[in-house]
Design a protein around this motif. Structure first.
Motif, PDB file in Angstrom:
ATOM      1  N   GLN A 125       0.839  -1.202   0.000  1.00 19.02           N
ATOM      2  CA  GLN A 125       0.000   0.000   0.000  1.00 19.02           C
ATOM      3  C   GLN A 125       0.873   1.250   0.000  1.00 19.02           C
ATOM      4  N   THR A 126       0.454   2.251  -0.747  1.00 16.32           N
ATOM      5  CA  THR A 126       1.175   3.507  -0.785  1.00 16.32           C
ATOM      6  C   THR A 126       0.176   4.643  -1.001  1.00 16.32           C
ATOM      7  N   ASP A 127       0.544   5.812  -0.529  1.00 13.93           N
ATOM      8  CA  ASP A 127      -0.311   6.989  -0.710  1.00 13.93           C
ATOM      9  C   ASP A 127      -0.005   7.730  -2.001  1.00 13.93           C
ATOM     10  N   SER A 128       1.097   7.390  -2.629  1.00 16.01           N
ATOM     11  CA  SER A 128       1.461   8.088  -3.858  1.00 16.01           C
ATOM     12  C   SER A 128       1.081   7.233  -5.075  1.00 16.01           C
ATOM     13  N   PRO A 129       0.997   7.864  -6.237  1.00 12.93           N
ATOM     14  CA  PRO A 129       0.671   7.093  -7.445  1.00 12.93           C
ATOM     15  C   PRO A 129       1.826   6.201  -7.904  1.00 12.93           C
ATOM     16  N   LEU A 130       3.003   6.418  -7.353  1.00 16.59           N
ATOM     17  CA  LEU A 130       4.163   5.625  -7.738  1.00 16.59           C
ATOM     18  C   LEU A 130       4.228   4.362  -6.883  1.00 16.59           C
ATOM     19  N   PRO A 131       4.529   3.234  -7.493  1.00 17.25           N
ATOM     20  CA  PRO A 131       4.646   2.003  -6.700  1.00 17.25           C
ATOM     21  C   PRO A 131       5.886   2.044  -5.811  1.00 17.25           C
TER      22      PRO A 131
END
Length: 133
Positions: free
Chosen positions: A30-36
């Motif tokens: 899980q991440t808050d940014s669009p980048l993995p």
């Protein structure tokens, strides 16, 4: 293709057994940014998930009948999991507790040991069994 049905049966059981490892792996990704995020950050969770799935692929010999019933049901219902839910639950329960399943079979009557008879209604999404374990 029955190979796809076999994978489907094992994946149902594996997800039941490895549910927590799947959640841990997904939480790590899980991440808050669009980048993995960097995949190496989730290496431990990935290994734990892989190990669990590999162990879940082992088929207990006592559960072979349940496995074959699940395969037959999926084949006859064109892979519809909803129609085969009771059969898949039987397979999962057998895999989770093989000794208890063996005891249950030993104490079952001949009528209870009969195989399922499938009668899928035409586009009804329902299944009727002449026998349930």
């Amino acid at each position: 293709d029955t190979k796809a049905f076999e994978v489907l049966i094992h994946s149902q059981y594996a997800f039941e057994v490895c549910r927590q490892q799947v959640y841990d792996f997904e939480d790590c990704r899980q991440t808050d940014s669009p980048l993995p995020i960097d995949p190496s950050l989730c290496k431990d969770q990935s290994r734990a998930l892989y190990k669990c799935y590999k162990e879940a692929e082992q088929l207990d010999p006592i559960c072979l009948d349940n496995y074959n019933e699940a395969r037959e049901c999926l084949f006859k219902s064109d892979g519809n999991l909803y129609n085969c839910k009771p059969v898949l639950i039987n397979f999962t329960q057998c895999q989770l507790k093989p000794q208890e399943w063996k005891q249950m079979l030993e104490t079952s009557t001949d009528i209870q040991k009969k195989q399922f008879t499938y009668n899928f209604g035409w586009f009804t999404g329902s299944v009727s069994y002449t026998h349930l374990r």
